[in-house]
Scaffold this active site. Sequence first.
Site, mmCIF file in Angstrom:
data_model
loop_
_atom_site.group_PDB
_atom_site.id
_atom_site.type_symbol
_atom_site.label_atom_id
_atom_site.label_comp_id
_atom_site.label_asym_id
_atom_site.label_seq_id
_atom_site.Cartn_x
_atom_site.Cartn_y
_atom_site.Cartn_z
ATOM 1 N N ALA A 1 0.754 -1.179 -0.006
ATOM 2 C CA ALA A 1 0.127 0.014 -0.094
ATOM 3 C C ALA A 1 0.957 1.282 0.120
ATOM 4 O O ALA A 1 2.175 1.122 0.595
ATOM 5 C CB ALA A 1 -0.876 0.134 1.219
ATOM 6 N N VAL B 1 0.368 3.855 1.801
ATOM 7 C CA VAL B 1 0.746 4.624 3.173
ATOM 8 C C VAL B 1 1.663 3.779 3.964
ATOM 9 O O VAL B 1 2.192 4.119 4.995
ATOM 10 C CB VAL B 1 -0.689 4.504 3.606
ATOM 11 C CG1 VAL B 1 -1.030 3.022 4.165
ATOM 12 C CG2 VAL B 1 -0.614 5.718 4.563
ATOM 13 N N TYR B 2 1.979 2.314 3.436
ATOM 14 C CA TYR B 2 2.970 1.523 4.479
ATOM 15 C C TYR B 2 4.375 2.178 4.261
ATOM 16 O O TYR B 2 5.066 2.390 3.227
ATOM 17 C CB TYR B 2 3.105 0.162 3.741
ATOM 18 C CG TYR B 2 1.882 -0.657 3.978
ATOM 19 C CD1 TYR B 2 0.717 -0.284 4.602
ATOM 20 C CD2 TYR B 2 1.663 -1.860 3.424
ATOM 21 C CE1 TYR B 2 -0.525 -0.998 4.815
ATOM 22 C CE2 TYR B 2 0.457 -2.558 3.343
ATOM 23 C CZ TYR B 2 -0.469 -2.316 4.014
ATOM 24 O OH TYR B 2 -1.713 -2.972 4.174
ATOM 25 N N SER B 3 4.680 2.695 5.498
ATOM 26 C CA SER B 3 6.106 3.591 5.549
ATOM 27 C C SER B 3 6.089 4.535 4.514
ATOM 28 O O SER B 3 7.045 4.889 4.067
ATOM 29 C CB SER B 3 7.013 2.590 5.240
ATOM 30 O OG SER B 3 7.254 1.323 6.374
ATOM 31 N N GLN B 4 4.984 5.113 4.229
ATOM 32 C CA GLN B 4 4.904 6.608 3.299
ATOM 33 C C GLN B 4 5.410 6.119 1.904
ATOM 34 O O GLN B 4 6.411 6.848 1.514
ATOM 35 C CB GLN B 4 5.573 7.562 4.028
ATOM 36 C CG GLN B 4 4.408 8.139 5.092
ATOM 37 C CD GLN B 4 3.281 8.731 4.993
ATOM 38 O OE1 GLN B 4 3.423 9.842 4.366
ATOM 39 N NE2 GLN B 4 2.104 8.140 5.002
#
Length: 346
Positions: free
Chosen positions: A53, A55-58
């Site tokens: 995704a 959003v995972y660790s931006q």
Amino acid sequence: MTSKVNRTLGRTGVLVSPLTLGTMNFGRWQEEGESIRIIRAALDAGVTAVDTADVYSQGVSEEIVGRAIKGRRDDVFLATKFHGQIGDDPRHAGNSRRWIVRAVEDSLRRLGTDRIDLYQAHRPDPHTDLLETLRTLDDLIRQGKILYYGTSVFPAHQLVEAQWLADRHGLVAPHTEQLPYSLLVRSAEREVFPVTRKYGVGVLAYGPLAAGWLSGRYRVGGEQPESARAELIPGRFDITLERNRRKLAAADALARLAEDNGLTLVDLALAFALNHPAVSSVIIGPRTIEHLDAYLKAATVELSEDVLDRIDEIVDPGTHFIERDTGRDTPSLQPAALRRAHTDNA
């Protein structure tokens, strides 16, 4: 992984492995070199689907995945998600057309690919008309930037609405739903699974270990286990709370059931999630090669009818212990929605 090598993902006709590699840990709780090693080991072992995704660790997780699958891209069913806020600007989030058309380009760049196999709305967006989201994703399919699209943690009524809107407006309908499903989180059995089966929607089930509750470390009489997730959702893991004590008792009973049948609790948990006919693939999130090996072993376990019946006695079908375990805060159950309107009897 030697059994159930391929499963069909809903109505897509795409064959995927029973296990999907989830990558939320990579770039956050696992450094890049080890993350790449785990990804490649999973692919070598026969895992064909990878889920990440933006959003995972931006975005770092997507970048790691892109580097790990370089040279093997055509062998991977690559899934990612949009919705979560990227950076400090609240406009860089959600399910609007404006954000999706930017988010998909950013994900393509970070993943180092020209198309995303499965693009998923990470959560519902109460501020965006669902039809706008569906039209945008339909456009991305027609442009060849994504091949399929899906939802994640959408309630049953929105899954039905999405199918109805797509049919009415001549759009491609969602192909998948991603949701939490485990021995301790069974609410999807009540309404969501019947809907996904009716419409041919493939299910990617995550959290087979119920965020660590089914790792074997949560036992009656034991000490409070440490959990990195406890910082994200305070109270969800506190075994001194009444609701969590009931959950702890169930986890302990399930661990004893596993032991009585010569299994680890991980074996029992993963085999249970894989057993449901609505589930296309189960997402695993190993932090080490040892974790990956345990998941691969568990994926070969078959549960007898007697064991499945005993599971139903410990945890009623269609239930869960804590609302937040469903993966979302249900709007209709928030305090403001529960306040009764006052009527004027004069």
